[in-house]
Design an enzyme around this catalytic site. Structure first.
Site, PDB file in Angstrom:
ATOM      1  N   CYS A   2       2.865 -17.707  -5.199  1.00  0.00           N
ATOM      2  CA  CYS A   2       2.419 -19.054  -5.527  1.00  0.00           C
ATOM      3  C   CYS A   2       1.594 -19.598  -4.366  1.00  0.00           C
ATOM      4  CB  CYS A   2       3.544 -20.032  -5.805  1.00  0.00           C
ATOM      5  SG  CYS A   2       4.658 -19.517  -7.098  1.00  0.00           S
ATOM      6  N   ARG A  27      -2.718 -15.610  -4.988  1.00  0.00           N
ATOM      7  CA  ARG A  27      -1.272 -15.648  -4.752  1.00  0.00           C
ATOM      8  C   ARG A  27      -0.475 -15.734  -6.047  1.00  0.00           C
ATOM      9  NH1 ARG A  27      -0.269 -16.884   0.552  1.00  0.00           N
ATOM     10  NH2 ARG A  27       1.852 -17.457   0.024  1.00  0.00           N
ATOM     11  N   TRP A  75       2.998 -17.960  -9.597  1.00  0.00           N
ATOM     12  CA  TRP A  75       3.380 -16.605  -9.982  1.00  0.00           C
ATOM     13  C   TRP A  75       4.826 -16.748 -10.452  1.00  0.00           C
ATOM     14  CZ3 TRP A  75       6.909 -12.707  -8.854  1.00  0.00           C
ATOM     15  CH2 TRP A  75       6.560 -11.431  -9.303  1.00  0.00           C
ATOM     16  N   ASN A 101       6.589 -23.274  -3.132  1.00  0.00           N
ATOM     17  CA  ASN A 101       6.426 -21.821  -3.088  1.00  0.00           C
ATOM     18  C   ASN A 101       7.693 -21.259  -2.462  1.00  0.00           C
ATOM     19  OD1 ASN A 101       5.506 -19.170  -2.810  1.00  0.00           O
ATOM     20  ND2 ASN A 101       4.496 -19.600  -0.866  1.00  0.00           N
ATOM     21  N   GLY A 102       8.351 -20.341  -3.152  1.00  0.00           N
ATOM     22  CA  GLY A 102       9.597 -19.772  -2.634  1.00  0.00           C
ATOM     23  C   GLY A 102      10.640 -19.735  -3.741  1.00  0.00           C
ATOM     24  N   GLU A 481      -1.975   6.175  -1.855  1.00  0.00           N
ATOM     25  CA  GLU A 481      -2.757   4.935  -1.822  1.00  0.00           C
ATOM     26  C   GLU A 481      -3.852   4.956  -2.898  1.00  0.00           C
ATOM     27  OE1 GLU A 481      -2.443   2.110  -0.775  1.00  0.00           O
ATOM     28  OE2 GLU A 481      -4.425   1.224  -0.651  1.00  0.00           O
ATOM     29  N   LYS A 485      -4.162   2.261  -5.964  1.00  0.00           N
ATOM     30  CA  LYS A 485      -5.379   1.457  -6.197  1.00  0.00           C
ATOM     31  C   LYS A 485      -5.765   1.530  -7.664  1.00  0.00           C
ATOM     32  CE  LYS A 485      -5.552  -0.427  -3.595  1.00  0.00           C
ATOM     33  NZ  LYS A 485      -4.864  -0.923  -2.548  1.00  0.00           N
ATOM     34  N   GLU A 488      -3.178  -0.208  -9.993  1.00  0.00           N
ATOM     35  CA  GLU A 488      -3.150  -1.670  -9.803  1.00  0.00           C
ATOM     36  C   GLU A 488      -4.246  -2.358 -10.597  1.00  0.00           C
ATOM     37  OE1 GLU A 488      -1.754  -3.051  -5.367  1.00  0.00           O
ATOM     38  OE2 GLU A 488      -3.581  -1.881  -5.463  1.00  0.00           O
ATOM     39  N   HIS A 504       7.417  22.034  -9.204  1.00  0.00           N
ATOM     40  CA  HIS A 504       8.847  21.805  -9.391  1.00  0.00           C
ATOM     41  C   HIS A 504       9.107  20.762 -10.480  1.00  0.00           C
ATOM     42  CE1 HIS A 504       9.719  24.388  -6.047  1.00  0.00           C
ATOM     43  NE2 HIS A 504       8.851  23.726  -5.304  1.00  0.00           N
ATOM     44  N   LYS A 603      -0.995 -11.178  -4.423  1.00  0.00           N
ATOM     45  CA  LYS A 603      -1.328 -10.559  -3.150  1.00  0.00           C
ATOM     46  C   LYS A 603      -0.201 -10.672  -2.145  1.00  0.00           C
ATOM     47  CE  LYS A 603      -4.991  -9.634  -0.088  1.00  0.00           C
ATOM     48  NZ  LYS A 603      -5.013  -8.228  -0.501  1.00  0.00           N
TER      49      LYS A 603
HETATM   50  C1  G6P Z   1       1.567  -6.765  -2.740  1.00  0.00           C
HETATM   51  C2  G6P Z   1       0.086  -6.475  -2.772  1.00  0.00           C
HETATM   52  C3  G6P Z   1      -0.178  -5.092  -2.162  1.00  0.00           C
HETATM   53  C4  G6P Z   1       0.383  -5.038  -0.756  1.00  0.00           C
HETATM   54  C5  G6P Z   1       1.878  -5.357  -0.740  1.00  0.00           C
HETATM   55  C6  G6P Z   1       2.397  -5.543   0.672  1.00  0.00           C
HETATM   56  O1  G6P Z   1       2.236  -5.940  -3.635  1.00  0.00           O
HETATM   57  O2  G6P Z   1      -0.399  -6.536  -4.094  1.00  0.00           O
HETATM   58  O3  G6P Z   1      -1.576  -4.883  -2.110  1.00  0.00           O
HETATM   59  O4  G6P Z   1       0.173  -3.763  -0.227  1.00  0.00           O
HETATM   60  O5  G6P Z   1       2.104  -6.601  -1.429  1.00  0.00           O
HETATM   61  O6  G6P Z   1       1.784  -6.687   1.210  1.00  0.00           O
HETATM   62  P1  G6P Z   1       1.647  -6.990   2.736  1.00  0.00           P
HETATM   63  O7  G6P Z   1       0.973  -8.334   2.779  1.00  0.00           O
HETATM   64  O8  G6P Z   1       3.044  -7.044   3.290  1.00  0.00           O
HETATM   65  O9  G6P Z   1       0.829  -5.922   3.350  1.00  0.00           O
END
Ligand code: G6P
Length: 608
Positions: A2, A27, A75, A101-102, A481, A485, A488, A504, A603
């Protein structure tokens, strides 16, 4: 997650609130709302769509009068993304409005208590107890009603609060969720992060846990958790609004991919003096390093994937056993952490709830905590013994690119710096790595030049049911990674496998036409990877491969090959990840996905 904003000043508030929220949409974007005080009356406007819809409804805020207000982009955690659950929440008599937020952990008990006293609730949220509690304690003193209400809350909260009786006073409270204050001559701002207010002021006051602030157009007063007035020096932001805008790109993600050579250069060069690596202001020294028996890297998401590369680096260069843990797992087991452990926390936002909790657990057990963080003044930065900032600049797209790349760069610097102290006998190896490290921005730039080719490949990808990434050693860390990507932002099911593990079980999923992306850049294991490619080809897979320039023999096996320049094997991840960031971007683009704001994601994950 949020995002929250707040404003008190002499000009109309709504325009700032809506622009600020738009910048915080990364956010969370399930619903949004603003509340503005006008002539002693609280006016709220909400939407279950994006901020754009709020702007349309209010003619960019012009229809909402009033020079003080708060805003929120949500969110959803407690309750669906509905109109009722959208913030701001108001008290029963509409005297108070709150954005939050929280998570309020004891909200059920508080809700029952208030209900028994005759208070009606309109939402399913945890937040609604806050304005109701403030109203319960209000006897004409806004500040003390907020202080009493806050003393009843358990959990995490960043709050912006308005009171209909106080036409120019905005109260802000912070506990375990991010909140900053922007200072200016005749206005006060609050926001979840700097991007929301940097176009108005660069003078920022970072709130700390337990702080309460009273903002009026005349200035800001800051109080600690006991209600004592305190003073804290503001910080000055050294980047400007252009850094948080798309600058001609269609999406922040592509802009941020393209920014990587510069961002990595900034991260590395700011620490190099001649051949020395200098980390200003950290307390980790040779003595502490020599007493380090284990390294524990803790992170979530892409930061965890950067941490996996860190494991290869530290074990190879320092010969110190290194573990990498998901923060959400680490915090709930009984980790073997003590004074002999160096905990390395990685987080772009510096606010991820699980990572922050893991950090606190590591500290509680006596470990020295060094964090690799992008956001200055964030909770993780504040709670750590040492911080190494990544200096990536603001990252807005939900899927991280330059955040991940700059985390890798800090890990390389840290590994070389520590190797020089701990392993002088290996100096030839370390210095070779250093020489390659300083060339990294240039090499990343070269990889970016293959964008048109990767775009073509992505065009042909279509919308497969699923695909697989395989790799060994650092290639495996990158494949995790790369796969993340893609899923996501394109919503295509994809999995990453250590190539040797494929047979396996997972190989049973390989059939005619399945796409396998083989990362084959780690030259020592190139032949092994080639065998894995042959195995999947024999079962009908189509292969896209990534290899180091010169390994043209791979083209006999793979339908498509992306070549990256040669570098030190320990630095490969920085080059190899770039084509797959670009690939994910174009696959998502051709599918018509919302690239910067993928569904269900946020994010900054400030809830566990
Ligand atoms: C969320 C984001 C990811 C990120 C992860 C950790 O899931 O969508 O892109 O890698 O959080 O976030 P941080 O801010 O701790 O790197």
């Amino acid at each position: 997650m949020c995002g929250i904003v707040g404003f008190t000043g002499k000009t109309q508030a709504a325009g700032f609130l809506l622009d600020g929220l738009e910048r915080l949409e990364y956010r969370g974007y399930d619903s949004a709302g603003i509340a503005v005080l006008d002539g002693g009356k609280l006016e709220t406007v909400k939407t279950t769509e994006r901020i754009k819809n709020l702007k349309d409804k209010t003619e960019n805020g012009k229809k909402v009068k009033g020079t003080i207000g708060i805003g929120h982009t949500r969110w959803a955690t407690h309750g669906a993304p509905s109109h009722e659950n959208a913030h701001p929440h108001t008290s029963q008599n509409r005297k108070f409005a709150v954005v939050h937020n929280g998570i309020i952990e004891n909200y059920i008990a508080l809700r029952e208590e208030l209900k028994a006293e005759g208070v009606d609730f309109v939402s399913e949220t945890d937040t609604e107890v806050i304005p109701q509690l403030i109203e319960k304690y209000y006897d004409g003193d806004f500040f003390s009603a907020v202080a009493k209400a806050v003393s009843r809350l358990e959990g995490s909260y960043a709050l912006g609060i308005l009171c209909a009786d106080c036409p120019d006073t905005l109260i802000a409270v912070k506990n375990f969720s991010p909140l900053i204050i922007g200072l200016s001559k005749d206005a006060g701002f609050i926001a979840s992060d700097v991007t929301a207010i940097v176009s108005h002021t660069k003078d920022i006051l970072y709130m700390e846990d337990g702080d309460m602030a009273v903002l009026t157009p005349e200035g800001v007063k800051l109080y600690d958790s006991k209600g004592n007035e305190i003073s804290r020096k503001p910080s000055v932001i050294n980047w400007d609004v252009a850094a948080a805008q798309k600058s001609g790109y269609d999406h922040f993600m592509m802009k941020e991919i393209m920014e990587q050579p510069g961002a990595v250069a900034r991260t590395i060069e700011s620490r190099i003096r001649g051949r020395e690596i200098v980390f200003d202001g950290i307390s980790l020294d040779g003595e502490k390093l020599k007493n380090t028996e284990r390294i524990e890297i803790v992170a979530c998401g892409s930061a965890y994937h950067a941490g996996m590369v860190g494991k290869y680096l530290f074990e190879e260069l320092l010969r110190i056993p290194t573990e990498v843990d998901y923060a959400s797992e680490f915090r709930y087991r009984n980790p073997i952490i003590n004074e002999g452990t160096l905990t390395v926390i990685i987080s772009q936002s510096g606010e991820t709830a699980d990572t922050l909790a893991a950090l606190r657990e590591a500290k509680r057990r006596g470990s020295h905590v060094l964090s690799i963080v992008n956001v200055v003044g964030s909770s993780i930065a504040n709670a750590s013994d040492d911080v190494l900032y990544t200096w990536a600049g603001p990252e807005i797209a939900v899927a991280t690119t330059k955040g991940y790349s700059t985390q890798l760069s800090v890990l390389y610097l840290l590994a070389v710096w520590a190797a020089r102290i701990l392993r002088p006998e290996q100096s030839a190896r370390t210095e070779k790595l250093f020489d390659e490290l300083v060339k990294l921005p240039e090499l990343i730039e070269k990889v970016i030049l293959s964008e048109p080719k990767i775009k073509e490949m992505a065009k042909r990808c279509g919308d497969p049911e699923s695909l697989f990434f395989i790799g060994r050693n650092v290639d495996y860390a990158v494949s995790l990674e790369a796969s993340l990507k893609l899923k996501e932002i394109s919503y295509i099911h994809s999995e990453a496998y250590a190539a040797g593990e494929l047979k396996h079980g997972t190989i049973s999923l390989i059939e005619e036409g399945r796409t396998v992306i083989a990362l084959a850049c780690y030259e020592e294991l190139f032949e092994k990877l080639l065998s894995n490619i042959k195995e999947v080809k024999a079962r009908g897979a189509q292969v896209i491969a990534c290899a180091v320039e010169g390994h043209t023999e791979i083209a006999k096996e793979a339908e498509n090959v992306i070549y990256i320049p040669k570098t030190d094997p320990l630095l490969l991840a920085s080059l190899e990840v770039i084509p797959f960031q670009i690939y994910a971007y174009y696959v998502a683009l051709y599918k018509g996905c919302d690239i910067d704001k993928p569904r269900n994601l946020a994010k900054s994950v400030t809830v566990e």
